[in-house]
Design a protein around this motif. Sequence first.
Motif, short mmCIF file in Angstrom:
data_model
loop_
_atom_site.label_atom_id
_atom_site.label_comp_id
_atom_site.label_asym_id
_atom_site.label_seq_id
_atom_site.Cartn_x
_atom_site.Cartn_y
_atom_site.Cartn_z
N ASN A 199 14.24 13.01 9.81
CA ASN A 199 15.01 13.31 11.01
C ASN A 199 16.49 13.35 10.64
OD1 ASN A 199 15.50 13.86 13.67
ND2 ASN A 199 15.15 11.78 14.40
N MET A 200 17.27 13.94 11.54
CA MET A 200 18.71 13.92 11.37
C MET A 200 19.15 12.46 11.42
SD MET A 200 21.54 15.79 13.83
CE MET A 200 20.49 15.55 15.23
N GLY A 201 19.83 12.03 10.37
CA GLY A 201 20.33 10.66 10.33
C GLY A 201 21.73 10.62 10.93
N PHE A 202 22.36 9.48 10.77
CA PHE A 202 23.72 9.32 11.28
C PHE A 202 24.71 9.53 10.14
CE2 PHE A 202 20.98 6.73 14.03
CZ PHE A 202 21.21 7.41 15.22
N ASP A 203 25.91 9.93 10.47
CA ASP A 203 27.00 10.10 9.52
C ASP A 203 26.79 11.23 8.52
OD1 ASP A 203 28.32 7.83 10.69
OD2 ASP A 203 27.00 6.53 9.50
N GLY A 204 25.84 12.14 8.79
CA GLY A 204 25.67 13.31 7.94
C GLY A 204 24.56 13.24 6.91
N CYS A 205 23.61 12.35 7.11
CA CYS A 205 22.49 12.25 6.16
C CYS A 205 21.18 12.63 6.86
CB CYS A 205 22.38 10.85 5.58
SG CYS A 205 21.80 9.58 6.73
N VAL A 206 20.10 12.67 6.07
CA VAL A 206 18.75 12.82 6.60
C VAL A 206 18.12 11.44 6.52
CG1 VAL A 206 16.46 13.84 6.20
CG2 VAL A 206 18.53 15.22 5.83
N ALA A 207 17.42 11.03 7.56
CA ALA A 207 16.73 9.74 7.56
C ALA A 207 15.24 9.96 7.35
CB ALA A 207 16.96 9.01 8.89
N ALA A 208 14.64 9.15 6.48
CA ALA A 208 13.20 9.20 6.21
C ALA A 208 12.60 7.86 6.63
CB ALA A 208 12.94 9.47 4.74
N ASP A 241 15.09 18.02 15.14
CA ASP A 241 14.66 18.39 13.79
C ASP A 241 13.68 17.40 13.17
OD1 ASP A 241 16.14 20.79 13.63
OD2 ASP A 241 17.97 19.65 13.24
N ALA A 242 13.11 16.50 13.96
CA ALA A 242 12.17 15.52 13.42
C ALA A 242 10.92 16.23 12.92
CB ALA A 242 11.81 14.49 14.49
N ARG A 243 10.47 15.86 11.72
CA ARG A 243 9.28 16.46 11.13
C ARG A 243 8.52 15.41 10.34
NH1 ARG A 243 11.05 19.74 13.89
NH2 ARG A 243 11.45 21.95 13.57
N GLU A 244 7.20 15.42 10.47
CA GLU A 244 6.37 14.58 9.62
C GLU A 244 6.05 15.35 8.36
OE1 GLU A 244 1.91 12.98 9.85
OE2 GLU A 244 3.22 12.07 11.37
N VAL A 245 6.22 14.71 7.21
CA VAL A 245 5.95 15.36 5.93
C VAL A 245 5.00 14.48 5.12
CG1 VAL A 245 8.15 16.61 5.89
CG2 VAL A 245 7.99 14.36 4.79
N THR A 246 4.29 15.12 4.20
CA THR A 246 3.31 14.43 3.36
C THR A 246 3.84 14.35 1.94
OG1 THR A 246 1.51 15.26 4.74
CG2 THR A 246 0.91 14.50 2.55
N VAL A 247 3.63 13.21 1.31
CA VAL A 247 3.99 13.02 -0.10
C VAL A 247 2.94 13.73 -0.94
CG1 VAL A 247 4.41 11.32 -1.93
CG2 VAL A 247 5.03 10.77 0.44
N LYS A 278 0.84 -1.19 0.00
CA LYS A 278 0.00 0.00 0.00
C LYS A 278 0.88 1.25 0.00
CE LYS A 278 -0.80 0.02 4.95
NZ LYS A 278 -1.71 -0.07 6.03
N PRO A 279 0.39 2.33 -0.60
CA PRO A 279 1.22 3.53 -0.72
C PRO A 279 1.54 4.18 0.62
CG PRO A 279 -0.99 3.92 -1.63
CD PRO A 279 -0.93 2.49 -1.20
N ILE A 280 2.77 4.67 0.71
CA ILE A 280 3.17 5.46 1.87
C ILE A 280 2.89 6.91 1.51
CG2 ILE A 280 5.11 6.20 3.32
CD1 ILE A 280 6.42 3.47 2.71
N THR A 281 2.06 7.58 2.29
CA THR A 281 1.67 8.96 1.99
C THR A 281 2.34 9.97 2.92
OG1 THR A 281 -0.30 8.76 3.38
CG2 THR A 281 -0.55 8.26 1.03
N ARG A 282 2.99 9.46 3.96
CA ARG A 282 3.70 10.33 4.92
C ARG A 282 5.02 9.67 5.29
NH1 ARG A 282 1.33 10.08 9.77
NH2 ARG A 282 0.19 8.25 9.18
N PHE A 283 6.00 10.51 5.59
CA PHE A 283 7.28 10.06 6.13
C PHE A 283 7.61 10.94 7.32
CE2 PHE A 283 7.74 8.50 1.79
CZ PHE A 283 8.38 7.29 1.96
#
Length: 152
Positions: free
Chosen positions: A39-48, A81-87, A31-36
Amino acid sequence: MSSFIGTDVYAIDHKGRITVPPSMRRGEGRKPITRFVLNMGFDGCVAAYSPEEWKRVMEKLRRVSIGSETGRRFRRAFMTDAREVTVDAQGRIPVPPALIRRAGLGKEAVLHGAEDHIEIWSPERFRSELASVVDVPGEYEKLAAEHLGEDS
């Protein structure tokens, strides 16, 4: 549980949005993911994270003791910096400016399927991070033996 695989480069538009490919927008039962949750990831990335995986991460975070100074410090930093975002209808998600700055993102980003979440990297940081494993003879095999076992 969602399983994210694949690595590719995508443009970031002037509003800070990046397209998540259709293969990374399908969750449990396809089923489609409509939200992610970003957040700040590890090693310098963003995690979704998908909502289901974010729930699992939050269950682990709740077990971090608030009675411990280091526990409080980690919980505070992790949630900053955690944020919920919508696709949106075009399959894009907005990346908050604070996370764009932390990850050093510019006009392009690497989306890397990291099995239970997606990592969003600046192309330069991703190449550098990967080089320490794939460009060092025997390092990939050594890590595989360490983390997957000798019979990998």
